[in-house]
Design an enzyme around this catalytic site. Structure first.
Site, PDB file in Angstrom:
ATOM      1  CB  SER A   1      -0.894   0.010   1.239  1.00 25.01           C
ATOM      2  OG  SER A   1      -1.732   1.145   1.227  1.00 25.01           O
TER       3      SER A   1
ATOM      4  CE1 TYR B   1      -5.774  -0.160  -1.034  1.00 23.17           C
ATOM      5  CE2 TYR B   1      -5.369  -2.381  -1.861  1.00 23.17           C
ATOM      6  CZ  TYR B   1      -5.110  -1.374  -0.943  1.00 23.17           C
ATOM      7  OH  TYR B   1      -4.181  -1.566   0.058  1.00 23.17           O
TER       8      TYR B   1
END
Length: 876
Positions: free
Chosen positions: A764, A851
């Site tokens: 991330s 995402y």
């Protein structure tokens, strides 16, 4: 062959916006469609570009081209520039490729001089009109071209109106207007030491110079910065034969839209004034009539206008914003453009145009600016309280929404108070383009004058700000900083008022609000966006309440749950401080045991709120000193509470001090030196997941190790996590699936992504810290100089707001590619503030990330931006 810089309207088309600007291209298009447009020509944006690239000079061929096209315009109009007997008067207007309403300069009635004035006054049949047109030109030219302050002209005008005992400008008789003209001429002598220029060609080139110069005025630069408008060549200059709405009561001027710009409802929406020029409508000097009233006054003009509006909306396949003038009962169109609209109107118009068979769903998705959805996501007034509230003023519902704040009367004060963290309502007699920064800082705008198409209304709608305009019941005293209501109540600067921009009502005090209602067209529209987008949209949420809000807005998981925020509540901070003050592992574990059940309950609440969606939990990240006080009184109080001596506590606080805590003992470094912290947090996460799994509830925990810079740091923490998780699952008698990954926020981690990816389930990208460390900018201090960097074009945008694709983006691209090659199943996402920025989302989609994660209220924005990104990148 010389480069062409000037184009007659008949030579252009709507596809030439970059060269002719939006106004010029659309004037050309209307001329091609046979719509009545006064003749004229456009000086292209390349002249503006040349002007700034060549030390504010013009191409040698420009004057010759202007004279050539001026001669053609004289022929088309049947009039002569500077000829007193049959004078051609012109307007000079700006027009960039992207609409910037009110931000650059306009001059009307150019070509007037004393010879023209005196001949027309003596031989014409409408002396009041001649006088009014000349005084307008003198005022506008002096202000725009010579920079003579507007208030000096207003002072002369107000004095004569007072002497003549009239209220409105158009009530002055010929004698009064002659006095105004003489007063205006004296201002030129007093302020500039020279008279008003009499040569029309000198006037024209001075006006062109002023319009080109306005490309770099403060308000235009601020507007471009606020709206992230980049890459334009400059402004075009449109020179057009004047038509006169101020000629008589069979003449007028107006602005109208083919649909309501506030709600999106289909139908004619707009205003007009008889015996007026264009600036009278948008400046809010007089309150106009509703456009439908034109049908009773000049029915054939009204019916022709309806036909033209239908033609233009059909041709442009979008809601149109039109300016028109009627001279002696003949209609002329002066502008058409895709109309500025609120977020709610954007969505409704897009959905309606799909249902009408005009647009495809993909085209509709591309029509709505993602950030405009913010306007739909914020509260409205609670009707039960609003019904009982006392209305202190009523005006026009110029821009919808609910807002409250402290009253301020200047744009500067609005900015100052808002920068101090307080909400403000900007109250003005009428706004002007110079108020742009204050309007941006305010929660809402209230004006005493102006209509639904006034400057305040148009700019507020574009910004998504609540606005009530034309509140005639109030009297604004900007100098003494108060306004008086119709009932005589005084509202001072600093008092709190509430505005309902949907109803056009003003209330004293702060009214409670309710959450927004997101259904109807919004629901359909977002369904289309979800069908088109490739990226998943997660949220950054630390509490069940935030998580529930994000799910309502369409979040598909949590991309960042920051556990440190949970440590500051109530009894927890006490236990955290006990852990920090402990002298050994046993002492720290004892304190952490008190925090464990609280953390477990936190995660249970968040997992339940997310209803089986993935939840990425970041382990403790900030340095420990953030949990300890620094004020001497607070230190003394804590020492007493903890039962330790002041000296011991001070020594511990001093020992935790760091010269650069953002690069210090934080993130995975804490977990490595104090593995018991990682163990406690892992236990809380896994115990919560196991409990819900035993209750047959779906859970997908993802544990994220922060601030990793080497593969061995990650491996060390992952071993602790996996060992602890195995112990907990054995104790609970149930196995759950979980992932362990890391935040890529240190440049070195991005560069060695392949090594880390061999052991991680996901990356991330923490682009807040990654930007900070790549640029070497402290994000807490960069605000001191980033404004100057953007003004001086060292940077085009704040890199903490929109990802720096050349530098930071290159690291993200490298890490994604290297990580995927080393581990094909690696999941990739982004969880910094950039996860809610539309431009950054387009970039993330192009890299193949799975995402983006953003704050709950940015989730709908990100959903739409992701759909647009999918369309854009598919076409690239």
């Amino acid at each position: 062959m010389n480069q062409k810089f000037v184009y007659q309207f008949q030579e252009g088309s709507k596809e030439m916006k970059e060269l002719l600007g939006g106004k010029g291209a659309n004037l050309a298009e209307m001329a091609r469609l046979g719509i009545p447009v006064p003749p004229g020509f456009t000086i292209s944006t390349k002249v503006c570009q040349y002007y700034y690239e060549h030390n504010r000079t013009y191409p040698e061929s420009l004057m010759g081209e202007i004279k050539e096209h001026l001669a053609q315009m004289e022929k088309d109009a049947g009039k002569a520039f500077g000829n007193p007997h049959n004078p051609l008067l012109v307007s000079v207007r700006s027009g960039a490729a992207v609409s910037m309403p009110g931000m650059m300069d306009t001059i009307l009635n150019l070509g007037f001089n004393d010879d023209v004035f005196e001949y027309q006054l003596k031989n014409g049949n409408n002396p009041t009109f001649i006088c009014d047109s000349y005084r307008r030109f003198l005022q506008m030219f002096g202000n725009v071209v010579y920079g003579i302050p507007h208030h000096l002209f207003e002072k002369v005008l107000s004095k004569v109106k007072e002497q003549k005992n009239v209220t409105l400008d158009n009530e002055l008789d010929q004698d009064g207007l002659l006095q105004v003209i003489e007063g205006y001429k004296k201002i030129y002598i007093d302020e500039k030491g020279k008279g008003f220029p009499q040569d029309p060609l000198v006037q024209l080139m001075d006006a062109v110079n002023a319009v080109v110069g306005s490309w770099n005025n403060d308000r235009a630069n601020i507007y471009r910065r606020l709206n992230r408008i980049e890459g334009l060549l400059g402004t075009a200059v449109n020179i057009q034969a004047m038509v006169f709405g101020n000629k008589n009561m069979q003449s007028g001027t107006g602005v109208c839209f083919t649909r309501d710009p506030s709600t999106g409802d289909k139908g004619l929406y707009g205003e007009f004034l008889l015996n007026a020029q264009g600036e009278d409508v948008v400046a809010g000097i007089r309150t106009p009539k509703h456009i439908r009233e034109l049908d009773a006054i000049l029915p054939h003009c009204y019916q022709e206008l309806l036909r033209i509006l239908e033609t233009l909306e059909g041709h442009y396949r979008d809601m149109q914003d039109i300016e028109f003038t009627i001279e002696d009962a003949k209609l002329y169109l002066l502008q058409t453009r895709n109309g500025k609209r609120t977020g709610a109107a954007s969505v409704k118009i897009a959905v309606d145009l799909v249902n009408e068979g005009v647009l495809s769903k993909e085209e509709a998705i591309m029509r709505v600016e993602p950030n405009s959805l913010n306007q739909l996501l914020h509260p409205r007034f609670d009707p039960s309280h609003q019904e009982k509230a006392v209305v202190i003023a009523k005006g026009l519902p110029a821009s919808p929404g609910a807002a409250f704040g402290k009253v301020v009367f200047t744009a500067d004060e609005a900015q100052n108070v808002a920068n101090g963290g307080e909400k403000v309502i900007l109250v003005r007699e009428e706004t002007s383009p110079e108020d742009i920064q204050g309007m941006d800082s305010a929660q809402g705008i209230l004006t005493a004058r102006g209509g639904m198409t006034s400057h305040a209304a148009v700019v507020a709608r574009g910004m998504g700000k609540c606005c009530v305009s034309g509140a005639h019941g109030i009297s604004v005293n900007e100098e003494e900083k108060y306004f008086k209501t119709q009932l005589g109540e005084i509202i001072h600067e600093g008092d709190i008022i509430s505005l309902d921009g949907t109803k056009g009502e003003v209330y004293k005090g702060e009214l409670p609000t309710l959450p927004p209602n997101l259904s109807g067209e919004f629901g359909f529209f977002m369904e289309w966006a979800d069908q088109i987008r490739r990226l998943d949209i997660r949220t950054n949420a630390d509490t069940p309440k935030d998580a529930q809000q994000a799910v309502q807005f369409g979040a598909q998981g949590i991309g960042l749950c920051r556990t440190e925020h949970m440590f500051f509540e109530g009894e927890r901070i006490q236990a955290v401080r006990e852990m920090i003050l402990a002298d050994d592992v046993q002492g720290r574990e004892k304190a952490l045991a008190k925090i464990l059940p609280m953390q477990r309950e936190d995660f249970i609440g968040i997992f339940q709120a997310m209803q089986g969606r993935p939840v990425t939990v970041r382990l403790l990240d900030p340095p420990l000193h953030e949990f300890l006080p620094h004020d001497p009184d607070d230190i003394q109080e804590l020492a007493t509470e903890m039962g330790v001596s002041l000296a011991v506590l001070k020594e511990k606080i001093d020992s935790l001090k760091e010269f650069n805590p953002m690069l210090g003992h934080r993130g995975c470094r804490l977990g490595i030196t104090y593995p018991e912290i990682t163990k406690m947090q892992t236990r809380a996460i896994v115990e919560a997941a196991c409990k819900l799994a035993q209750e047959k509830q779906e859970v997908h925990p993802e544990i994220m190790v922060p601030l990793v810079g080497t593969d061995k740091e990650f491996i060390s923490q992952k071993e602790v996590i996996d060992e602890t998780a195995a112990i907990v699952m054995k104790e609970q008698g149930i196995t759950i699936d979980y992932l362990v990954g890391t935040m890529i926020e240190i440049p070195r981690a991005a560069l060695i992504a392949a090594d880390i990816a061999k052991h991680a389930a996901f990356f991330s990208f923490g682009t807040n810290d990654l930007t900070q460390m790549t640029f070497g900018y402290s994000r807490d201090d960069a605000g001191k100089f980033l404004g100057a960097y953007i003004d001086q074009k060292i940077l085009s945008v704040d890199p903490f707001q929109s990802i720096d694709q050349k530098g930071v983006g290159r690291l993200v691209s490298w890490a994604s590619k290297e990580g995927k090659e080393a581990n094909p199943t690696l999941k990739l996402g982004i969880c910094g503030e950039h996860g809610g920025d539309p431009e950054s989302i387009v970039f993330c989609d192009s890299l193949g990330l799975q995402y983006v994660s953003c704050s709950p209220f940015r989730v709908p924005v990100a959903r739409l931006a992701a759909a647009q990104a999918s369309i854009i990148n598919r076409k690239a």
